[in-house]
Motif scaffolding. Structure first.
Motif, PDB file in Angstrom:
ATOM      1  N   ASN A 163       2.648   0.245 -13.962  1.00  0.00           N
ATOM      2  CA  ASN A 163       3.700   1.249 -13.394  1.00  0.00           C
ATOM      3  C   ASN A 163       4.898   0.975 -13.842  1.00  0.00           C
ATOM      4  O   ASN A 163       5.140   2.346 -14.318  1.00  0.00           O
ATOM      5  CB  ASN A 163       4.196   0.116 -11.998  1.00  0.00           C
ATOM      6  CG  ASN A 163       2.570   0.243 -11.139  1.00  0.00           C
ATOM      7  OD1 ASN A 163       1.790   1.313 -11.783  1.00  0.00           O
ATOM      8  ND2 ASN A 163       2.779  -0.441  -9.803  1.00  0.00           N
ATOM      9  N   SER A 164       5.938   0.482 -14.397  1.00  0.00           N
ATOM     10  CA  SER A 164       6.975   0.178 -15.053  1.00  0.00           C
ATOM     11  C   SER A 164       6.557   1.216 -15.881  1.00  0.00           C
ATOM     12  O   SER A 164       8.275   2.288 -16.469  1.00  0.00           O
ATOM     13  CB  SER A 164       7.312  -0.763 -15.682  1.00  0.00           C
ATOM     14  OG  SER A 164       7.204  -1.227 -17.112  1.00  0.00           O
ATOM     15  N   GLU A 195      12.631   5.033 -12.172  1.00  0.00           N
ATOM     16  CA  GLU A 195      13.352   6.039 -10.763  1.00  0.00           C
ATOM     17  C   GLU A 195      13.587   5.142  -9.515  1.00  0.00           C
ATOM     18  O   GLU A 195      13.761   5.594  -8.820  1.00  0.00           O
ATOM     19  CB  GLU A 195      11.490   6.885 -10.211  1.00  0.00           C
ATOM     20  CG  GLU A 195      10.347   6.249 -10.208  1.00  0.00           C
ATOM     21  CD  GLU A 195       9.464   7.461  -9.745  1.00  0.00           C
ATOM     22  OE1 GLU A 195       8.808   7.362  -8.905  1.00  0.00           O
ATOM     23  OE2 GLU A 195       8.980   8.219 -10.562  1.00  0.00           O
ATOM     24  N   ILE A 197      12.481   2.256  -6.339  1.00  0.00           N
ATOM     25  CA  ILE A 197      12.146   2.551  -4.824  1.00  0.00           C
ATOM     26  C   ILE A 197      13.185   2.598  -4.300  1.00  0.00           C
ATOM     27  O   ILE A 197      13.627   1.454  -3.171  1.00  0.00           O
ATOM     28  CB  ILE A 197      10.849   1.833  -4.640  1.00  0.00           C
ATOM     29  CG1 ILE A 197       9.307   1.388  -6.059  1.00  0.00           C
ATOM     30  CG2 ILE A 197      10.271   1.765  -3.293  1.00  0.00           C
ATOM     31  CD1 ILE A 197       8.731  -0.034  -6.326  1.00  0.00           C
ATOM     32  N   TYR A 210      -1.225   2.911  -0.454  1.00  0.00           N
ATOM     33  CA  TYR A 210       0.926   3.535  -0.382  1.00  0.00           C
ATOM     34  C   TYR A 210       0.999   3.918  -1.228  1.00  0.00           C
ATOM     35  O   TYR A 210       1.323   3.118  -2.529  1.00  0.00           O
ATOM     36  CB  TYR A 210       1.088   2.623   0.097  1.00  0.00           C
ATOM     37  CG  TYR A 210       2.018   2.782   0.893  1.00  0.00           C
ATOM     38  CD1 TYR A 210       1.870   3.757   1.867  1.00  0.00           C
ATOM     39  CD2 TYR A 210       3.475   2.871   0.557  1.00  0.00           C
ATOM     40  CE1 TYR A 210       3.279   3.877   2.811  1.00  0.00           C
ATOM     41  CE2 TYR A 210       4.743   3.493   1.182  1.00  0.00           C
ATOM     42  CZ  TYR A 210       4.829   4.156   2.036  1.00  0.00           C
ATOM     43  OH  TYR A 210       6.162   4.400   2.172  1.00  0.00           O
ATOM     44  N   VAL A 212       4.836   5.988  -2.247  1.00  0.00           N
ATOM     45  CA  VAL A 212       6.015   6.821  -2.189  1.00  0.00           C
ATOM     46  C   VAL A 212       6.198   8.294  -2.020  1.00  0.00           C
ATOM     47  O   VAL A 212       6.052   9.142  -1.812  1.00  0.00           O
ATOM     48  CB  VAL A 212       7.257   6.627  -3.240  1.00  0.00           C
ATOM     49  CG1 VAL A 212       8.062   7.218  -2.952  1.00  0.00           C
ATOM     50  CG2 VAL A 212       7.228   4.481  -3.084  1.00  0.00           C
ATOM     51  N   ARG A 218       2.079  14.837  -9.098  1.00  0.00           N
ATOM     52  CA  ARG A 218       2.176  12.785 -11.308  1.00  0.00           C
ATOM     53  C   ARG A 218       0.762  13.138 -11.428  1.00  0.00           C
ATOM     54  O   ARG A 218      -0.094  13.199 -11.355  1.00  0.00           O
ATOM     55  CB  ARG A 218       1.868  11.859  -9.735  1.00  0.00           C
ATOM     56  CG  ARG A 218       2.980  11.189 -10.728  1.00  0.00           C
ATOM     57  CD  ARG A 218       2.470   9.835 -10.635  1.00  0.00           C
ATOM     58  NE  ARG A 218       3.188   9.115  -9.150  1.00  0.00           N
ATOM     59  CZ  ARG A 218       4.422   8.639  -9.446  1.00  0.00           C
ATOM     60  NH1 ARG A 218       4.998   9.670  -9.934  1.00  0.00           N
ATOM     61  NH2 ARG A 218       5.420   8.842  -8.275  1.00  0.00           N
ATOM     62  N   GLY A 222      -2.217   7.038 -10.558  1.00  0.00           N
ATOM     63  CA  GLY A 222      -3.362   5.738 -10.524  1.00  0.00           C
ATOM     64  C   GLY A 222      -3.931   5.901  -9.695  1.00  0.00           C
ATOM     65  O   GLY A 222      -4.508   6.728  -8.939  1.00  0.00           O
ATOM     66  N   GLY A 224      -3.711   4.256  -6.799  1.00  0.00           N
ATOM     67  CA  GLY A 224      -2.813   3.281  -6.200  1.00  0.00           C
ATOM     68  C   GLY A 224      -3.407   1.952  -5.162  1.00  0.00           C
ATOM     69  O   GLY A 224      -2.630   1.259  -4.528  1.00  0.00           O
ATOM     70  N   SER A 251      13.694  -0.394 -10.508  1.00  0.00           N
ATOM     71  CA  SER A 251      12.704  -1.891 -10.200  1.00  0.00           C
ATOM     72  C   SER A 251      12.622  -3.138 -10.881  1.00  0.00           C
ATOM     73  O   SER A 251      12.097  -3.524 -11.731  1.00  0.00           O
ATOM     74  CB  SER A 251      11.350  -1.030 -10.126  1.00  0.00           C
ATOM     75  OG  SER A 251      11.425  -0.017  -9.454  1.00  0.00           O
ATOM     76  N   PHE A 253      10.097  -6.229 -10.484  1.00  0.00           N
ATOM     77  CA  PHE A 253       8.967  -7.496  -9.417  1.00  0.00           C
ATOM     78  C   PHE A 253       8.902  -8.734 -10.050  1.00  0.00           C
ATOM     79  O   PHE A 253       8.863  -8.614 -11.409  1.00  0.00           O
ATOM     80  CB  PHE A 253       7.211  -6.257  -9.700  1.00  0.00           C
ATOM     81  CG  PHE A 253       7.338  -5.077  -9.442  1.00  0.00           C
ATOM     82  CD1 PHE A 253       6.247  -5.254  -7.809  1.00  0.00           C
ATOM     83  CD2 PHE A 253       7.809  -3.942 -10.020  1.00  0.00           C
ATOM     84  CE1 PHE A 253       7.071  -3.869  -7.265  1.00  0.00           C
ATOM     85  CE2 PHE A 253       7.441  -2.567  -9.127  1.00  0.00           C
ATOM     86  CZ  PHE A 253       7.352  -2.507  -7.556  1.00  0.00           C
TER      87      PHE A 253
HETATM   88  P1  ADP Z   1       0.030   3.714  -8.014  1.00  0.00           P
HETATM   89  O1  ADP Z   1      -1.759   4.100  -8.529  1.00  0.00           O
HETATM   90  O2  ADP Z   1       0.441   4.504  -7.307  1.00  0.00           O
HETATM   91  O3  ADP Z   1       0.944   3.805  -9.376  1.00  0.00           O
HETATM   92  P2  ADP Z   1       0.417   1.166  -7.240  1.00  0.00           P
HETATM   93  O4  ADP Z   1      -0.011   0.323  -6.238  1.00  0.00           O
HETATM   94  O5  ADP Z   1       0.568   0.426  -8.179  1.00  0.00           O
HETATM   95  O6  ADP Z   1       0.003   2.526  -7.473  1.00  0.00           O
HETATM   96  O7  ADP Z   1       1.846   1.317  -6.705  1.00  0.00           O
HETATM   97  C1  ADP Z   1       1.874   1.862  -5.398  1.00  0.00           C
HETATM   98  C2  ADP Z   1       3.545   2.962  -5.316  1.00  0.00           C
HETATM   99  O8  ADP Z   1       5.034   1.866  -5.656  1.00  0.00           O
HETATM  100  C3  ADP Z   1       3.518   3.973  -6.451  1.00  0.00           C
HETATM  101  O9  ADP Z   1       2.273   4.392  -6.198  1.00  0.00           O
HETATM  102  C4  ADP Z   1       4.765   3.785  -6.882  1.00  0.00           C
HETATM  103  O10 ADP Z   1       5.726   4.505  -5.632  1.00  0.00           O
HETATM  104  C5  ADP Z   1       5.623   2.589  -6.220  1.00  0.00           C
HETATM  105  N1  ADP Z   1       5.835   1.743  -7.506  1.00  0.00           N
HETATM  106  C6  ADP Z   1       5.173   1.152  -7.696  1.00  0.00           C
HETATM  107  N2  ADP Z   1       5.870   0.359  -8.883  1.00  0.00           N
HETATM  108  C7  ADP Z   1       6.952   0.925  -9.514  1.00  0.00           C
HETATM  109  C8  ADP Z   1       7.825   0.582 -10.520  1.00  0.00           C
HETATM  110  N3  ADP Z   1       7.830  -0.100 -11.245  1.00  0.00           N
HETATM  111  N4  ADP Z   1       9.046   1.946 -10.106  1.00  0.00           N
HETATM  112  C9  ADP Z   1       9.119   3.157  -9.189  1.00  0.00           C
HETATM  113  N5  ADP Z   1       7.795   3.484  -8.516  1.00  0.00           N
HETATM  114  C10 ADP Z   1       6.872   2.152  -8.286  1.00  0.00           C
END
Ligand code: ADP
Length: 265
Positions: A163-164, A195, A197, A210, A212, A218, A222, A224, A251, A253
């Motif tokens: 994600n990062s 970017e 959240i 879910y 954002v 996009r 992934g 989701g 972000s 985590f």
């Molecule tokens: P995805 O497959 O959409 O990445 P995830 O469950 O991994 O699904 O993440 C859910 C949502 O959280 C993402 O669609 C994104 O909007 C937000 N997100 C997750 N990690 C990050 C991050 N490191 N920076 C910004 N937004 C993030």
């Protein structure tokens, strides 16, 4: 007198039975709702890449196949769509297993720093494509042993790092740090300068499917399910996961883990 008591006991029992049944029915209803919701989401998630693949195949059949350059380009794009489908199915498999097998975690002692280094290596190419550097916040000289399910924690760190990279700034950095907390815990932080959240989404990003940004435009979308899988695994360890983020800034985590008893193992 005995009769009254018996009657009362009987009434109590009937009431209890009815209450239990009601709870059972309510639970079944919730489960049914959940199942419908889940299936609806799954077919929706599968539709987009399937139509993409079909689009390229049809264009090829329509004549694009004759053009050597177009042929390669469209086949590569169709392949991307298939790859995406594979990721979704793999994640669905994972979350289904986590939900049905419940809490079964295989605890062992391992060095969490070494695990992070392994994941860095696996994701090096992916990060390099966006000129993102994966790094520790400082040079760790000694191992940090934790007690957890190694494979599952590898999945957690992988999902957070993926994600990062996905939501990270080109030329950005993702930093991992591992710090001692009070008592017998450590906290692992994954920080990016991407970017970010906005706060209103914090409560929901760990939900299945879910996102954002729902535009679907996009390119690196992934399944989701990444964060839902992360939350599941951390909670099955009886640990906590946190998010802190500022839109357009980055972000962080973080999650806790239990320190291993033999820290010098
Ligand atoms: P995805 O497959 O959409 O990445 P995830 O469950 O991994 O699904 O993440 C859910 C949502 O959280 C993402 O669609 C994104 O909007 C937000 N997100 C997750 N990690 C990050 C991050 N490191 N920076 C910004 N937004 C993030």
């Amino acid at each position: 007198r005995t009769v009254t008591t018996d009657m009362r006991t009987l009434t109590d029992e009937i009431e209890k039975f009815a209450k239990d049944k009601k709870i059972e029915i309510d639970t079944l209803k919730i489960r049914e709702e959940y199942r419908k919701d889940f299936l609806g989401n799954v077919s929706h998630e599968l539709k987009t890449p399937l139509f993409t693949v079909q689009g390229y195949v049809l264009t090829l059949l329509d004549g694009a196949m004759e053009d050597k350059v177009l042929r390669k380009k469209y086949l590569q794009r169709a392949n991307k769509g298939v790859e995406r489908l594979i990721y979704i199915v793999q994640d669905l498999d994972l979350i289904t297993k986590l939900e049905t097998e419940g809490q079964r975690m295989n605890f062992e002692d391992f060095d969490v720093l070494e695990l992070v280094r392994n994941v860095f290596e696996l994701l090096e190419m992916k990060a390099a494509r966006k000129d993102i550097i994966l790094t520790f916040d400082r040079e760790y000289k000694k191992p940090i042993y934790v007690r957890a399910d190694r494979e599952k924690i590898q999945q957690v760190i992988t999902n957070l790092l993926v994600n990062s990279i996905k939501y990270g700034e080109r030329n950005g950095t993702t930093e991992v740090s591992v710090e001692n907390l009070i008592k017998n815990k450590v906290i692992v932080r994954v920080t990016d300068n991407g970017e970010g959240i906005s706060e209103q989404h914090f409560g929901r990003i760990f939900e299945r499917f879910y996102r954002v940004d729902k535009s679907g435009s996009r390119t690196e979308g992934g399944s989701g399910l990444g964060l839902a899988i992360v939350k599941h695994i951390i909670e099955a360890h009886d640990e906590k996961i946190y998010v802190e983020s500022v839109r357009d800034a980055g972000s962080e985590f973080s999650f806790t883990l239990e320190k291993s008893h033999h820290t010098t193992a």
